[in-house]
Write an enzyme that holds these catalytic residues in place. Structure first.
Site, short mmCIF file in Angstrom:
data_model
loop_
_atom_site.label_atom_id
_atom_site.label_comp_id
_atom_site.label_asym_id
_atom_site.label_seq_id
_atom_site.Cartn_x
_atom_site.Cartn_y
_atom_site.Cartn_z
N GLY A 78 0.81 -1.14 0.06
CA GLY A 78 0.09 0.07 0.10
C GLY A 78 0.85 1.29 0.00
O GLY A 78 0.38 2.28 0.49
N GLU B 231 1.19 -36.90 2.07
CA GLU B 231 0.63 -35.75 2.71
C GLU B 231 0.07 -36.15 4.06
O GLU B 231 0.34 -35.33 4.94
CB GLU B 231 -0.46 -35.21 1.89
N HIS C 149 3.06 -35.73 6.32
CA HIS C 149 3.31 -34.36 6.97
C HIS C 149 2.18 -33.69 7.89
O HIS C 149 2.68 -33.41 8.94
CB HIS C 149 3.05 -33.17 5.71
P1 ADP Z 1 2.82 -0.84 -3.46
O1 ADP Z 1 2.87 -0.97 -2.12
O2 ADP Z 1 3.34 -2.13 -4.26
O3 ADP Z 1 2.74 0.64 -4.12
P2 ADP Z 1 -0.16 -0.41 -3.91
O4 ADP Z 1 -0.29 0.86 -2.88
O5 ADP Z 1 -0.13 -0.19 -5.30
O6 ADP Z 1 1.14 -1.37 -3.45
O7 ADP Z 1 -1.24 -1.32 -3.31
C1 ADP Z 1 -2.12 -2.10 -4.51
C2 ADP Z 1 -3.45 -2.28 -3.84
O8 ADP Z 1 -3.74 -3.01 -2.89
C3 ADP Z 1 -4.11 -0.86 -3.65
O9 ADP Z 1 -4.48 -0.15 -4.59
C4 ADP Z 1 -5.07 -1.16 -2.84
O10 ADP Z 1 -6.23 -1.48 -3.32
C5 ADP Z 1 -4.54 -2.48 -1.94
N1 ADP Z 1 -4.27 -2.23 -0.76
C6 ADP Z 1 -2.79 -2.42 -0.23
N2 ADP Z 1 -2.60 -2.16 1.00
C7 ADP Z 1 -3.68 -2.01 1.59
C8 ADP Z 1 -4.44 -1.21 2.86
N3 ADP Z 1 -3.36 -1.21 3.70
N4 ADP Z 1 -5.82 -0.99 2.64
C9 ADP Z 1 -6.42 -1.04 1.86
N5 ADP Z 1 -6.18 -1.47 0.52
C10 ADP Z 1 -4.83 -1.85 0.28
ZN ZN Z 2 5.93 -33.16 0.82
#
Ligand code: ADP
Ligand code: ZN
Ligand code: MG
Length: 607
Positions: free
Chosen positions: A213, A430, A433
């Site tokens: 995010g 499996e 495991h």
């Molecule tokens: P990066 O860290 O790779 O830049 P992004 O910000 O592009 O990641 O995250 C991709 C998508 O994942 C976002 O557009 C969002 O929809 C979702 N996402 C990632 N982290 C969160 C979070 N903490 N809360 C809500 N959505 C999230």
């Molecule tokens: Zn195995």
């Protein structure tokens, strides 16, 4: 203009070229013979000429009938010649005497030259037009916006049309959110900081695994801050024309300063920010120039401009140290992979528009997805919704989540033709495991076991960590080793031999044992010395090779200790399985029949 496809433009240009060639051909009529002045006069005297056009020093004449000139075989209708430089006062008289019609052209009508260059102007214009279009295209890729406004706070403009992203859309990540929110306070009240002699923060580096995010947080900041926001992705600097990266950086900083308070966000900083002089193939000059420009721009702040530079990366380890020193990106905000509660909150954000069945418990879903990033969770919700739509139901159920989770973790189900013998072996493997995991006091709780082939795996035993682990204790790791090797042990005990199916197990067990010995000092013979030959990447989970810094003797001792750990673990698995042989037999028979055995069934059979 942009809607007109390329080929139309090419057709127009081609047509113009053809027209030009054709017109020059028409002007240079091949039927005109160039002759000497004396020959011209002789032709007049012979009475062969009907009309003469005088144009400056050129005289061209229409013959009364086609004639051959010189050695040519062509009949000419016209002749032309150049009159003597001093002019020939007798020429007119001679023409008049022979009753020849005389036409005169003005020496220069003043626009003749213009006519001749107009086509070139048009051509040049078209060329420039295309050049600009091409540049425009490159800039368009720069965040999918128009070339004119890519510089000027384009994200801010973008936010107006789209729904604004706010901190509410970022679930979990409380620490990172708080730290980033402080920046807004600084931008809004710089005076408070100045009064106590505090230097404003300059650069903030967001680091974290992909999908945690980082970009989302920056966009949320733009939505919350109410200041100008400049967004650029560093990976796109280097795709452009040479030399453009650096000038783009300069312009962006200029603009940001002009429109302060503002925030500059450079996404994927590692694309340009890698340590200089380490590039492959002699380094990427373009990248280094861009990086240098960023560095010098950040030094160029006079101290009181309300401009903050935010950058994001998932490879902080490869960044040039010059980027990280005080005064540049000296504040580091780490975004962690979400824990169970954070995962639940992220799911809540993304199911806002998804109709859920009443029985769905997001906490359980969150618990079943250890190691998922925010992006993975978003994907999970979306996939589950797609699955529901495909099934023609209007509510997303727990089962949708469960199937999609398996698909995301292990890939799609493969339909392999598996022989009964091999099918049994898979079940036995499996079950091995599963049983050792069940009876080990320090193992993670079981979730389910399956022998449905997915992705690269032919079967899998799923365990879910009860709570998030940040360190791994020795007992847990020892149990882990036994569990990993238990599949193979099961095969040995119930089938009488082993197979190549334990390939990946052996590799994982060896890696784990080697880490225990050489990194975590878990072997008494060797003790707490760092003897690792590779370094684990902080976010990517990849190993990065390191030069060996210790003697052969120690190296041998490490190998011995690793092999002892593995053999002990194998023995412990053998003991566990032999102790519970009859129950495990029930488990693998059931697995063979049902292909998937759930947590509750496992408990019932094995306890
Ligand atoms: P990066 O860290 O790779 O830049 P992004 O910000 O592009 O990641 O995250 C991709 C998508 O994942 C976002 O557009 C969002 O929809 C979702 N996402 C990632 N982290 C969160 C979070 N903490 N809360 C809500 N959505 C999230
Ligand atoms: Zn195995
Ligand atoms: Mg990103």
């Amino acid at each position: 203009m942009k809607q007109i496809p390329y080929w139309v433009w090419f057709a127009i240009i081609g047509f113009m070229f053809a027209a030009m060639l054709l017109s020059t051909q028409l002007v240079q009529q091949p039927k005109e013979a160039k002759i000497s002045y004396s020959e011209f006069k002789q032709t007049v005297l012979n009475g062969d000429i009907k009309e003469v056009t005088l144009d400056g020093d050129k005289a061209s004449a229409l013959l009364s009938s086609p004639k051959k000139f010189g050695a040519t075989t062509t009949d000419f209708e016209r002749v032309s010649t150049i009159t003597p430089a001093s002019g020939d006062p007798d020429l007119i008289k001679l023409l008049e005497k022979n009753n020849i019609i005389i036409w005169n052209r003005p020496l220069d009508d003043g626009i003749g030259w213009l006519k001749s260059i107009v086509p070139w102007f048009v051509l040049f214009g078209v060329y420039i037009f295309f050049l600009r279009r091409m540049q425009g295209n490159v800039m368009d890729r720069f965040g999918g916006r128009n070339s004119q406004d890519f510089l000027v706070g384009s994200s801010a403009q973008e936010e107006k049309t789209e729904r604004k992203v706010t901190f509410d859309d970022v679930a979990g990540q409380e620490g990172a959110k708080r730290e980033v929110a402080e920046l807004v306070d600084f931008l809004k009240h710089p005076q408070t900081y100045e009064n106590v002699g505090a230097e404003p923060p300059r650069g903030v580096l967001l680091m974290g695994a992909p999908g945690t995010g980082k970009t989302l947080l920056a966009r949320a900041l733009a939505g919350e801050a109410g200041v100008n926001f400049f967004h650029i992705s560093a990976s796109e600097f280097i795709e452009m024309f040479v030399g453009v990266g650096a000038s783009r950086v300069r312009k962006m900083f200029e603009e940001a300063k002009k429109r302060a308070p503002s925030i500059i966000f450079i996404d994927e900083l590692d694309a340009v920010g890698r340590a200089r002089g380490t590039g492959f193939g002699g380094g990427n000059d373009e990248r280094e120039q861009t990086l240098n420009q960023i560095l010098s721009e950040m030094d160029g702040f006079s101290g009181h401009e309300a401009v903050i530079v935010l950058a994001a990366t998932n490879r902080p380890d490869v960044l040039d140290p010059a980027l990280l020193r005080p005064g540049r990106f000296d504040r580091h905000v780490t975004l962690d992979l979400p824990d169970k509660t954070a995962r639940e909150q992220i799911l809540k954000v993304h199911v806002r528009k998804v109709p859920l069945a009443k029985e769905v418990n997001l906490a359980t879903v969150a618990a079943s997805c250890p190691g998922f990033s925010g992006a993975d969770l978003k994907n999970l919700v979306n996939e589950a919704a797609i699955a529901a739509a495909r099934n023609g139901v209007d509510e997303v159920t727990t089962e949708h989540f469960d199937t999609m989770r398996d698909k995301i973790i292990m890939g799609t189900v493969r339909t392999l033709a598996i022989q009964p013998e091999e099918h049994k072996r898979l079940a036995v493997h499996e079950a091995g495991h599963t049983a050792v995991a069940f009876y080990s006091p320090n193992a993670d709780p079981l979730y389910k076991v399956t022998i449905i082939p997915r992705g690269r795996a032919l079967g899998a035993t799923h365990m879910l960590p009860g709570e998030e682990r940040h360190t791994l204790d020795e007992n847990y790791l020892l149990d882990q080793l036994a569990i990993i090797l238990a599949g193979r042990v099961g095969e040995q005990i119930f089938m009488g031999n082993v197979s190549s199916g334990a390939d990946d197990d052996i590799k994982r067990a060896t890696q784990l044992a080697r880490s225990m010995v050489s990194r975590w000092g878990m072997s008494k013979d060797i003790g707490p010395i760092d003897l690792s030959q590779s370094e684990e990447h902080p976010f990517l989970g990849r190993e990065i090779a390191q030069p060996k810094r210790f003697s052969e003797a120690i190296s041998n001792k490490v190998d011995e200790a690793v092999s002892k750990l593995l053999k002990d673990a194998e023995q412990s698995a053998v003991n566990t399985i032999t102790d519970h042989k009859s129950k495990i037999e029930v488990l693998f028979k059931m697995l063979e029949k049902e292909e998937t055995v759930s947590h509750d069934q496992i408990t019932e059979i094995l306890s």
